[in-house]
Design an enzyme around this catalytic site. Structure first.
Site, short mmCIF file in Angstrom:
data_model
loop_
_atom_site.label_atom_id
_atom_site.label_comp_id
_atom_site.label_asym_id
_atom_site.label_seq_id
_atom_site.Cartn_x
_atom_site.Cartn_y
_atom_site.Cartn_z
N GLN A 281 0.83 -1.20 0.00
CA GLN A 281 0.00 0.00 0.00
C GLN A 281 0.87 1.26 0.00
O GLN A 281 1.90 1.32 0.66
CB GLN A 281 -0.91 0.00 1.21
CG GLN A 281 -1.98 -1.07 1.16
CD GLN A 281 -2.99 -0.92 2.28
OE1 GLN A 281 -3.94 -0.15 2.16
NE2 GLN A 281 -2.80 -1.65 3.35
N SER A 359 4.82 -5.76 2.95
CA SER A 359 3.49 -5.85 3.55
C SER A 359 2.54 -6.62 2.61
O SER A 359 2.74 -7.81 2.39
CB SER A 359 2.95 -4.45 3.86
OG SER A 359 1.77 -4.53 4.63
N LEU A 360 1.55 -5.97 2.04
CA LEU A 360 0.64 -6.65 1.11
C LEU A 360 1.40 -7.37 0.00
O LEU A 360 1.04 -8.47 -0.43
CB LEU A 360 -0.31 -5.62 0.49
CG LEU A 360 -1.04 -6.10 -0.77
CD1 LEU A 360 -2.14 -7.05 -0.41
CD2 LEU A 360 -1.52 -4.95 -1.60
N ARG A 384 -8.04 -9.95 4.33
CA ARG A 384 -7.07 -9.15 5.09
C ARG A 384 -7.47 -7.67 5.06
O ARG A 384 -7.44 -6.98 6.09
CB ARG A 384 -5.68 -9.34 4.49
CG ARG A 384 -4.54 -8.61 5.18
CD ARG A 384 -3.25 -8.93 4.42
NE ARG A 384 -2.05 -8.42 5.07
CZ ARG A 384 -1.45 -7.29 4.79
NH1 ARG A 384 -1.98 -6.48 3.86
NH2 ARG A 384 -0.34 -6.94 5.40
N HIS A 463 0.29 -3.15 11.53
CA HIS A 463 1.57 -3.77 11.87
C HIS A 463 2.01 -3.39 13.29
O HIS A 463 3.17 -3.04 13.53
CB HIS A 463 2.65 -3.41 10.84
CG HIS A 463 2.38 -3.96 9.48
ND1 HIS A 463 2.38 -5.30 9.22
CD2 HIS A 463 2.07 -3.33 8.31
CE1 HIS A 463 2.09 -5.49 7.93
NE2 HIS A 463 1.89 -4.31 7.38
N GLN A 511 2.21 -11.58 10.43
CA GLN A 511 2.61 -10.40 9.67
C GLN A 511 1.69 -9.21 9.94
O GLN A 511 2.10 -8.05 9.91
CB GLN A 511 2.63 -10.73 8.17
CG GLN A 511 3.24 -9.65 7.31
CD GLN A 511 2.44 -9.37 6.06
OE1 GLN A 511 1.21 -9.33 6.09
NE2 GLN A 511 3.13 -9.19 4.94
#
Length: 899
Positions: A281, A359-360, A384, A463, A511
């Site tokens: 993102q 991340s993603l 998610r 996170h 994660q």
């Protein structure tokens, strides 16, 4: 090849340089390749695969299951792998060749020099085949004509030829209809794909997607013609010459770097290693994917179907300004990253030796490594995004030009322990996350230290410890998905080390609430492989970060040890995923469709307060429309068929719940639960994974769904060896095997008229068969039209981690978590109950099986499968003596519940 029925080789080559194994399309046999010999040089040994029931093997039973075919083909080929070999398949043959390539790899055999596929879309994205095998002869032939150009006129006009041909083509199409792709690491052999330019069965995206199934080279060509272009002599000759050229220019897959073993040696050996990195993102932008959506229409259509909105409109127009909202950003970016990677490889780009994502983007890295397929990845990412959107009252900020150690010290000294490090991006760029009131308080602290401080436009503390609830829900959601070991190293965000193949679910769950250690991840890749980095997705955010990291990489120990926790916050406990139970436990069996009958449990309802209370509660939850206890105990006689789908499904869940309560009150509790079909819903309720109210509602809704969108069907129990279907297919015209219970008992399903015909024919042959009370063709392709809506209903369930281990006879395996995949598999896949019992015996070794269903049939199947009358006890039977039956069970098991 004399004596090997699987191989037809009219002109064997004594000392070949390469052996070419060929697999024909549905309805045809090895003779399809006789003319190929004229186009091949004398150094190529042509071996055509002959399936049982086809041509020279006409007297053998036809096979309608893929896996037994693949296993037998591998055995038949095993002595012929002494020279380099290639595999070719057309249409159905492509699927067989692909699965054989995987089976040969699993068996440790030499890999193929190349896999040639023709006239078929890649299996992981292929459209669901139309249900043809159960149609009447006339309709069946018309459909074949419409879809594939039909059957040659000389055959269609000859009744004798048709008598032999129709069972063959039906059997082959049944193989295709029952096939479901399982994600595995990509093959190591190159793939060449062919299709006819006018073949409407093979779309461009599905054709190109074959490239995703190999780590080696991929080539795609189109030749003039339709689906059966290989029967046209000029096109066939062109294809064979192209194949020979590809065999002469085969490039094997690169060997992945041995990440984490000897970095000094690796830096030399892997000087040309390539790492693909996928952005997360922040990289999204209006217009992304513009050059990709038309190129891969099938994948885009599948994405729209899963997401419920137009991805093209979102990415290119964003009319409602949703692209920046995390529940939309994540799936959109995942799809664009995936299509970018697919296009790069198809256009001749170098395949990666290792991958990572920010991340993603880590989901795209896992997709590229073959851990799951496109559809699975998108479903995971969509969930998610939904869970992360639901997190509230959090904030984030970027701290720039301050080392990570200084950031940690400032947080501690200034009483900001509520703030976590969320992203460690570069030596001078860190993102922090915490409560919405504390992030603004931190700004003057960092500005006084000389840092730039930018509050981010987010609604939650991603996170960080504040995402632990989302982590738990996501872990439960992932439980029903299948993951393959990575084919190449995938560097995990929260450990900055390669994924552990045995902990993919745990790593992905953690994660969400752990720091993204990107600085360390890139430093680790530089230290261990020193790869060329290729950013795969929109923008250049990661490219700029990597350039900064290269200037000042984090020191990495030569022999990496397990990474420390990403933040000072203790990691939340993992969801209670049930393990395989210890030996000597009790296995409760909960039965499904066909075992129900009016007045089941009537004596218990009259004489046991616990049972009556449980059933009354279920009746209240089911509502006045079903009138559950009235239907069961105050209406029809026990001899009348109880075949209303919604009432029967709810009743089976209720009986399973009520019997479990009665047994628990007597000190008898299960150590594992085994549900059969609808019984898997009951097992989910008893295990605590699904609330009783939700289980009752789901059973009713899905039964009504099946009634509404699937054809009326029947269910037939047959007391004979299951190979009767193969030996006498004429007895079962229009039916498919729905379950095999033990060596003398199986079920078939089909249209109600086909089931009645089969029952009559079996009686004429003195074979005992009984039509069961069922109107839905569960455990077969008859219900496929309901899949999407079924999954949507299942996704709406509030699911918890099961308190007890669950075992599925449909999947022949443990069910770590209940979800759309596990529930759909429970009702769609044919049940192999006997095999399931043998696996439980091998892995769990229960001392007793308790049939907690209404008829005692599953307990009977166990007794016959194990040839041991004492291993199963029943809680209820059809003869109305429920209290005596229950007392006998208690006596047999003893006060400790184990006997």
């Amino acid at each position: 090849m004399s004596g090997n029925p699987w191989i037809l080789n009219s002109k064997p080559v004594a000392s070949p340089e390469v052996r070419l194994f060929c697999f024909s399309y549905a309805g045809r046999g090895a003779s399809a390749f006789v003319s190929w010999r004229d186009h091949l040089p004398p150094t190529v040994d042509l071996c055509a695969i002959q399936l049982p029931g086809h041509e020279t093997r006409l007297r053998e039973p036809l096979e309608t299951r893929l896996q037994p075919l693949v296993d037998a083909i591998v055995d038949g080929m095993s002595t012929l792998l002494d020279v380099p070999y290639a595999l070719f398949g057309h249409s159905m043959g492509s699927l067989l060749a692909f699965e054989v390539a995987h089976a040969l790899r699993a068996a440790g055999k030499p890999r193929a020099a190349r896999l040639f596929v023709s006239g078929r879309e890649a299996p992981h994205v292929a459209r669901v085949p139309p249900l043809l095998s159960a149609l009447s002869d006339s309709v069946f032939l018309d459909k074949l004509q419409l879809l594939f150009g039909g059957i040659p006129e000389p055959v269609r006009n000859d009744p004798e030829l048709m008598r032999f041909y129709l069972p063959v083509i039906r059997a082959d199409l049944t193989v295709l209809e029952q096939y479901r792709h399982e994600p595995r690491p990509p093959l190591d052999c190159p793939i060449s794909a062919f299709r006819g330019t006018a073949d409407e069965q093979v779309g461009d995206a599905g054709f190109q997607a074959w490239g995703e199934l190999t780590r080696a080279e991929f080539r795609a060509r189109s030749l003039a013609g339709g689906h059966f272009f290989i029967n046209d002599a000029p096109a066939r000759a062109d294809m064979i010459q192209t194949m020979l050229g590809d065999l002469g220019n085969t490039r094997p897959a690169a060997t992945p770097p041995a990440i984490g073993r000897n970095p000094a040696a690796q830096a030399v050996a892997q000087a040309q290693a390539v790492a693909h990195v996928f952005p997360g993102q922040g990289s999204q932008q209006k217009g992304m994917g513009a050059a990709l959506f038309d190129r891969y229409p099938a994948l885009v259509a599948k994405a729209d179907e899963i997401l419920g909105y137009s991805l093209r409109t979102l990415c290119l127009e964003d009319p409602d300004r949703r692209l920046a909202q995390t529940e939309y950003t994540q799936p959109a970016l995942f799809v664009v990253n995936a299509l970018t990677h697919l296009a790069a490889v198809a256009d001749g780009g170098v395949r990666p030796d290792l991958v990572a994502g920010h991340s993603l983007g880590e989901y795209n890295a896992l997709l590229a490594a073959g851990v799951f397929d496109f559809e699975t990845g998108l479903r995971l990412v969509a969930k998610r995004g939904q869970l992360m959107k639901q997190a509230r009252r959090g904030a984030m900020a970027a701290v720039i030009d301050l080392p990570p150690d200084d950031i940690a010290r400032l947080l501690e000294r200034n009483g900001l322990s509520s703030i976590d490090v969320a992203n460690l991006n570069t030596p001078t760029q860190t993102v922090i996350a915490g409560p919405v009131e504390d992030i603004p308080r931190a700004e003057p602290v960092f500005r006084q230290a000389g840092a730039k401080y930018i509050q981010l436009n987010v609604s939650a503390a991603f996170h960080s410890r504040y995402m632990t609830e989302a982590e738990r829900e996501f872990a439960a959601f992932m439980g029903s998905f299948a993951f393959a070991p990575p084919a190449i190293p995938v560097i995990a965000n929260h450990t900055a080390r390669p994924y552990d193949p045995d902990d993919i679910r745990g790593c992905l769950a953690r994660q969400i609430s752990s720091s993204v250690r990107w600085y360390e991840s890139v430093s680790y890749m530089i230290a261990t492989a020193d790869p060329q980095f290729v950013e795969t997705g929109p923008g250049q955010v990661l490219t700029r970060m990597i350039a900064q990291i290269r200037q000042s990489p984090m020191p990495i120990a030569p022999d990496p040890v397990p990474a420390p926790a990403p933040t000072a916050v203790p990691e939340p406990p993992a969801p209670s995923r049930p393990a395989v139970p210890p030996p000597g436990g009790l296995a409760f069996l909960l039965s499904g469709q066909g075992s129900q009958y009016f007045r089941m449990g009537a004596a218990l309802y009259a004489g046991d307060a616990v049972f009556r209370g449980a059933m009354d509660r279920c009746a209240r939850l089911a509502g006045d429309g079903l009138r559950l206890t009235d239907q069961l105990y105050r209406g029809a006689a026990a001899s009348e068929p109880f075949d209303d789908p919604a009432a029967a499904s709810v009743a089976l869940v209720a009986i399973g719940h009520a019997l479990a309560a009665v047994l628990e009150e007597r000190g008898i509790v299960p150590d594992l639960l085994v549900g059969y079909g609808v019984g898997e819903i009951a097992a989910a309720v008893v295990s605590g994974a699904v609330a009783l109210e939700d289980g009752i509602g789901f059973a009713a809704e899905t039964a009504r769904l099946f009634q509404r969108v699937t054809p009326a069907a029947g269910l037939l129990a047959v007391l004979d060896h299951p190979d009767l279907v193969e030996r006498r297919p004429d007895l079962f015209d229009g039916c498919t095997v729905a379950a095999v219970h033990f060596h003398r008992h199986f079920l078939v399903t089909g249209a109600a008229s086909a089931v009645r015909r089969a029952a009559a024919r079996l009686r004429q042959c003195d074979v005992t068969a009984q039509i069961l009370p069922a109107r839905i063709g569960l455990h077969s392709a008859l219900i496929d039209a309901a899949e999407d809506e079924f999954r949507r209903l299942a996704a709406g369930l509030a699911v918890k981690a099961p308190r007890l281990p669950l075992f599925s006879p449909a999947g022949i395996g443990w069910v770590p978590a209940v979800g759309p995949d596990s529930l759909w598999r429970a009702v769609r896949q044919p049940v192999r109950f006997g095999e399931a019992v043998l696996r439980m015996e091998a892995e769990a070794r229960p001392c007793r099986y308790v049939d907690a269903g209404p008829s005692g049939t599953l307990g009977t199947f166990v007794k016959y499968q194990l040839n041991d009358a004492g291993r199963a006890v029943i809680a209820m039977n059809r003869f109305g003596r429920d209290l005596e039956c229950l007392q006998a069970l208690v006596n047999a098991l003893g006060t400790g519940g184990r006997g």
